[in-house]
Design a protein around this motif. Structure first.
Motif, PDB file in Angstrom:
ATOM      1  N   MET A   1       0.837  -1.191   0.000  1.00  0.00           N
ATOM      2  CA  MET A   1       0.000   0.000   0.000  1.00  0.00           C
ATOM      3  C   MET A   1       0.872   1.241   0.000  1.00  0.00           C
ATOM      4  SD  MET A   1      -2.846   1.200   2.751  1.00  0.00           S
ATOM      5  CE  MET A   1      -1.885   2.123   3.963  1.00  0.00           C
ATOM      6  N   GLU A   2       0.754   2.014  -1.014  1.00  0.00           N
ATOM      7  CA  GLU A   2       1.513   3.264  -1.091  1.00  0.00           C
ATOM      8  C   GLU A   2       0.525   4.340  -1.522  1.00  0.00           C
ATOM      9  OE1 GLU A   2       5.353   3.315  -1.380  1.00  0.00           O
ATOM     10  OE2 GLU A   2       5.211   5.479  -1.219  1.00  0.00           O
ATOM     11  N   ILE A   3       0.347   5.326  -0.668  1.00  0.00           N
ATOM     12  CA  ILE A   3      -0.590   6.409  -0.984  1.00  0.00           C
ATOM     13  C   ILE A   3       0.117   7.365  -1.943  1.00  0.00           C
ATOM     14  CG2 ILE A   3      -2.012   8.251  -0.013  1.00  0.00           C
ATOM     15  CD1 ILE A   3      -1.949   6.679   2.649  1.00  0.00           C
ATOM     16  N   THR A   4      -0.557   7.712  -3.032  1.00  0.00           N
ATOM     17  CA  THR A   4       0.081   8.538  -4.056  1.00  0.00           C
ATOM     18  C   THR A   4       0.116  10.006  -3.628  1.00  0.00           C
ATOM     19  OG1 THR A   4      -0.934   7.022  -5.618  1.00  0.00           O
ATOM     20  CG2 THR A   4       0.111   8.957  -6.540  1.00  0.00           C
ATOM     21  N   LYS A   5       1.256  10.644  -3.821  1.00  0.00           N
ATOM     22  CA  LYS A   5       1.421  12.056  -3.522  1.00  0.00           C
ATOM     23  C   LYS A   5       1.264  12.855  -4.811  1.00  0.00           C
ATOM     24  CE  LYS A   5       4.251   9.912  -1.387  1.00  0.00           C
ATOM     25  NZ  LYS A   5       4.335   8.510  -0.886  1.00  0.00           N
ATOM     26  N   PRO A   6       1.033  14.173  -4.742  1.00  0.00           N
ATOM     27  CA  PRO A   6       0.788  14.964  -3.518  1.00  0.00           C
ATOM     28  C   PRO A   6      -0.649  14.821  -2.998  1.00  0.00           C
ATOM     29  CG  PRO A   6       0.796  16.402  -5.430  1.00  0.00           C
ATOM     30  CD  PRO A   6       1.124  15.017  -5.944  1.00  0.00           C
ATOM     31  N   TYR A   7      -0.815  15.371  -1.783  1.00  0.00           N
ATOM     32  CA  TYR A   7      -2.090  15.308  -1.071  1.00  0.00           C
ATOM     33  C   TYR A   7      -2.807  16.656  -1.132  1.00  0.00           C
ATOM     34  CZ  TYR A   7      -0.036  11.405   1.797  1.00  0.00           C
ATOM     35  OH  TYR A   7       0.539  10.264   2.261  1.00  0.00           O
ATOM     36  N   VAL A   8      -4.139  16.608  -1.088  1.00  0.00           N
ATOM     37  CA  VAL A   8      -4.892  17.774  -0.634  1.00  0.00           C
ATOM     38  C   VAL A   8      -5.588  17.338   0.654  1.00  0.00           C
ATOM     39  CG1 VAL A   8      -6.917  17.285  -2.106  1.00  0.00           C
ATOM     40  CG2 VAL A   8      -6.539  19.598  -1.247  1.00  0.00           C
ATOM     41  N   LEU A   9      -5.495  18.176   1.689  1.00  0.00           N
ATOM     42  CA  LEU A   9      -5.971  17.775   3.019  1.00  0.00           C
ATOM     43  C   LEU A   9      -7.378  18.298   3.260  1.00  0.00           C
ATOM     44  CD1 LEU A   9      -2.762  18.425   5.180  1.00  0.00           C
ATOM     45  CD2 LEU A   9      -3.412  16.391   3.876  1.00  0.00           C
ATOM     46  N   PHE A  10      -8.272  17.385   3.610  1.00  0.00           N
ATOM     47  CA  PHE A  10      -9.671  17.733   3.869  1.00  0.00           C
ATOM     48  C   PHE A  10      -9.866  17.943   5.365  1.00  0.00           C
ATOM     49  CE2 PHE A  10     -14.066  16.367   4.809  1.00  0.00           C
ATOM     50  CZ  PHE A  10     -14.755  17.265   4.017  1.00  0.00           C
ATOM     51  N   LEU A  11     -10.262  19.151   5.753  1.00  0.00           N
ATOM     52  CA  LEU A  11     -10.480  19.448   7.171  1.00  0.00           C
ATOM     53  C   LEU A  11     -11.966  19.491   7.528  1.00  0.00           C
ATOM     54  CD1 LEU A  11      -7.855  22.257   7.903  1.00  0.00           C
ATOM     55  CD2 LEU A  11      -7.516  19.828   7.485  1.00  0.00           C
ATOM     56  N   GLY A  12     -12.826  19.391   6.533  1.00  0.00           N
ATOM     57  CA  GLY A  12     -14.268  19.387   6.787  1.00  0.00           C
ATOM     58  C   GLY A  12     -14.705  20.609   7.547  1.00  0.00           C
ATOM     59  N   ASP A  13     -15.617  20.394   8.503  1.00  0.00           N
ATOM     60  CA  ASP A  13     -16.021  21.481   9.392  1.00  0.00           C
ATOM     61  C   ASP A  13     -15.532  21.158  10.805  1.00  0.00           C
ATOM     62  OD1 ASP A  13     -17.751  19.339   9.382  1.00  0.00           O
ATOM     63  OD2 ASP A  13     -19.579  20.527   9.113  1.00  0.00           O
ATOM     64  N   ALA A  14     -14.240  20.909  10.894  1.00  0.00           N
ATOM     65  CA  ALA A  14     -13.598  20.553  12.175  1.00  0.00           C
ATOM     66  C   ALA A  14     -14.012  21.532  13.249  1.00  0.00           C
ATOM     67  CB  ALA A  14     -12.077  20.557  12.009  1.00  0.00           C
TER      68      ALA A  14
ATOM     69  N   GLY B   1      -2.519  25.796   8.031  1.00  0.00           N
ATOM     70  CA  GLY B   1      -1.528  26.704   7.462  1.00  0.00           C
ATOM     71  C   GLY B   1      -1.222  26.507   5.993  1.00  0.00           C
ATOM     72  N   LEU B   2      -2.068  25.769   5.317  1.00  0.00           N
ATOM     73  CA  LEU B   2      -1.886  25.606   3.866  1.00  0.00           C
ATOM     74  C   LEU B   2      -2.818  26.567   3.143  1.00  0.00           C
ATOM     75  CD1 LEU B   2      -1.970  21.696   3.684  1.00  0.00           C
ATOM     76  CD2 LEU B   2       0.071  23.150   3.623  1.00  0.00           C
ATOM     77  N   ASP B   3      -2.628  26.735   1.839  1.00  0.00           N
ATOM     78  CA  ASP B   3      -3.576  27.513   1.043  1.00  0.00           C
ATOM     79  C   ASP B   3      -4.951  26.852   1.090  1.00  0.00           C
ATOM     80  OD1 ASP B   3      -1.436  29.034   0.299  1.00  0.00           O
ATOM     81  OD2 ASP B   3      -1.298  28.235  -1.750  1.00  0.00           O
TER      82      ASP B   3
ATOM     83  N   VAL C   1       1.172  17.970   7.823  1.00  0.00           N
ATOM     84  CA  VAL C   1       1.809  19.235   7.441  1.00  0.00           C
ATOM     85  C   VAL C   1       3.123  19.439   8.197  1.00  0.00           C
ATOM     86  CG1 VAL C   1       1.552  21.754   7.461  1.00  0.00           C
ATOM     87  CG2 VAL C   1      -0.362  20.288   6.763  1.00  0.00           C
ATOM     88  N   ASP C   2       3.144  19.066   9.481  1.00  0.00           N
ATOM     89  CA  ASP C   2       4.379  19.203  10.269  1.00  0.00           C
ATOM     90  C   ASP C   2       5.549  18.476   9.601  1.00  0.00           C
ATOM     91  OD1 ASP C   2       3.370  20.720  12.296  1.00  0.00           O
ATOM     92  OD2 ASP C   2       3.126  19.080  13.732  1.00  0.00           O
TER      93      ASP C   2
END
Lengths: 335, 335
Positions: A1-14, A48-50, A27-28
């Motif tokens: 299992m290898e997750i393909t990069k790059p990522y977009v990060l979903f934060l929903g309505d945290a 802290g991402l766009d 991100v760290d």
């Protein structure tokens, strides 16, 4: 299992920053892999991402939509499903560390099938493991262990990898928990493996390697935690570490979610050597990683000084003071 | 999960007696639950019950068809499926300790649904467990542990239960492996549980009880077996035994399926006390159960005498000499 990069990060309505701690961890440690964050109306987290939309993320080349937020109810709300399906339709795989499987949501399963995209449920390993063999493999391994759960074992391992790599050592983080797997892009959530295969999965994760290669293995649980010590022991036996670092949180009074007192660092060192000798007779401790975030700098330095004196080992807080002293010891012990 | 009694035992076309060892174990310990054995043409095993057909078994009141044989290829051959479906159509539930799930065979799944019969895949727990709490529960527990896998831990536990019950003690065998679950009619194959829940499953299996009640817990693996020690440790922490019996096979030179040498009984006692103290500070060893089947009677007695002298504990072979001396010690220690 290898997750393909790059990522977009979903934060929903945290609902707060803590709910998005998976995204924050990615991100760290792997900011270069991230093209942006997707936040829905009401989202209280920011890593802290766009800020991007699905379409923006796709235009920036995102290959995987990473669900970097926990959902309080344990189920995926409909408005999250809309975004996930949109990501799939835009050509992205989806990776999630949630308990529920992405493929158990019919709309997500259907979209993934129709668009031939992969769904990574990092808590649910689909790998078929063998039982552990116990046979020593070439290559070197360093494992982070702990006086308790959630004392910074993942962070310590990532900080070790970063310091070792900066010095030109051949070091690779090996993820054993869901956030670690998303950070590394691969690995195995070892606590989700069937009990018979814990050490076998750890062997699979840290395979035979060049004699100078270091696997830096993320530890899990604690040999002294009554809920999870079996996982900790199987991981120790399977990863057969040459070296280990003990992680500790000095202000905690009882172990996480149970009434047991914390063991001392010395007890953890002794128990780890005693059990770890079974698959690596030369196992040794090379340092103590202490999370001093609850202490003032003066208090932190005092705690670290005492640990160094008590255990004759380098001790540091990886966030405050880095892993230099511990990597010095590692290099000295394994020239 | 409670398997309904009585059983009819299916031996299929077992190629030898060993292939039917699950059925043999059920007959050894629960002959009263068995109305007969079903043997197909070419069957080389015989567990000493009346040979019956499905119809005979149903007429004798069998409520569950127990697959008491392993299939070499790992799949269910068609002629076994015919018999299993016939059993379901005759009104029986089906219980299996095979790796493959009964319900994964469409004909079996359909028959079970149509006739509203239950399928018990004892290797695959369907129970939802919590993580272990580590909290001490009332009631007493004795666990069998081992220097290795397959050294007689199940047999020792069943022999302990039999001897304790014969003396009027309130004792109950708690099964943790597939054969044990078929013998007990319930329990949990602990090595098939997700790693996070090993100790939680052991807590579930040995719940709070009357202060004088004894759970006699079947051990698994060995703290010194590099493949399975995590399972052993989780079971130890979750069952929080007051007492334990060390099981040993004195002629074995390396551990089962791995190159490691066997630990000594003394090492197992020390490691079990050291780890077991976490959830039961008063844990103590009450005896050594030695499988002397490969030795002459004189050799066996010499081995047992030496063990008694070495460890200051009663030592016996449960098959040859019974569990009387060990139960004497248990009763003396816990009056």
């Amino acid at each position: 299992m290898e997750i393909t990069k790059p990522y977009v990060l979903f934060l929903g309505d945290a609902k707060d920053q803590l709910a998005a701690k998976t995204a924050a961890g990615v991100v760290d440690w792997r900011r270069d892999w991230c093209v942006g964050q997707i936040r829905l109306r009401g989202c209280k987290a920011d890593v802290g991402l766009d800020d991007v939309t699905i379409a923006d993320g796709a235009a920036r080349g995102a290959k995987t939509l990473v669900i970097g937020v926990v959902n309080p109810g344990g189920t995926l709300p409909d408005h999250w499903i809309d975004e996930i399906v949109a990501g799939i339709e835009a050509g992205m795989d989806v990776a999630s560390g949630l308990h529920m499987r992405l493929g158990d949501v019919p709309r997500i399963a259907e979209a993934a099938k129709a668009h031939r995209r992969k769904l990574f449920d990092v808590r649910h390993s689909t790998e078929h493991f063998s039982v552990g063999s116990g046979v020593k493999r070439p290559g070197k391994r360093v494992l982070t262990v702990g006086t308790d759960c959630s004392v910074g074992k993942k962070y310590a391992a990532l900080a070790l990898e970063a310091e070792m790599t900066a010095r030109g050592l051949d070091a690779e983080f090996r993820a054993t928990g869901q956030t670690g797997v998303l950070i590394a892009g691969r690995g195995v959530a070892i606590d989700a493996v069937v009990a018979d295969f814990i050490s076998g999965a750890a062997e699979w994760l840290t395979p035979a390697a060049d004699p100078d290669h270091w696997d830096v293995v993320e530890g899990q649980g604690s040999l002294f935690h009554p809920s999870f010590a079996g996982v900790t022991l199987g991981l120790l036996h399977g990863s057969q570490p040459d070296a280990f670092v003990v992680c500790h949180e000095p202000t905690r009074t009882t172990m996480r979610n149970v009434p047991n007192p914390l063991p001392t660092v010395a007890e953890v060192i002794d128990a780890t050597i005693s059990a770890g000798r079974l698959t690596n007779p030369a196992i040794r401790c090379v340092g103590v990683s202490i999370n001093t975030s609850a202490l003032s700098e003066a208090e932190a330095l005092a705690v670290l000084d005492k640990a160094m004196a008590d255990y004759s080992l380098p001790a540091s807080d990886p966030v405050r003071f880095g892993m230099g002293a511990i990597v010095d010891r590692l290099v000295a012990e394994f020239p």
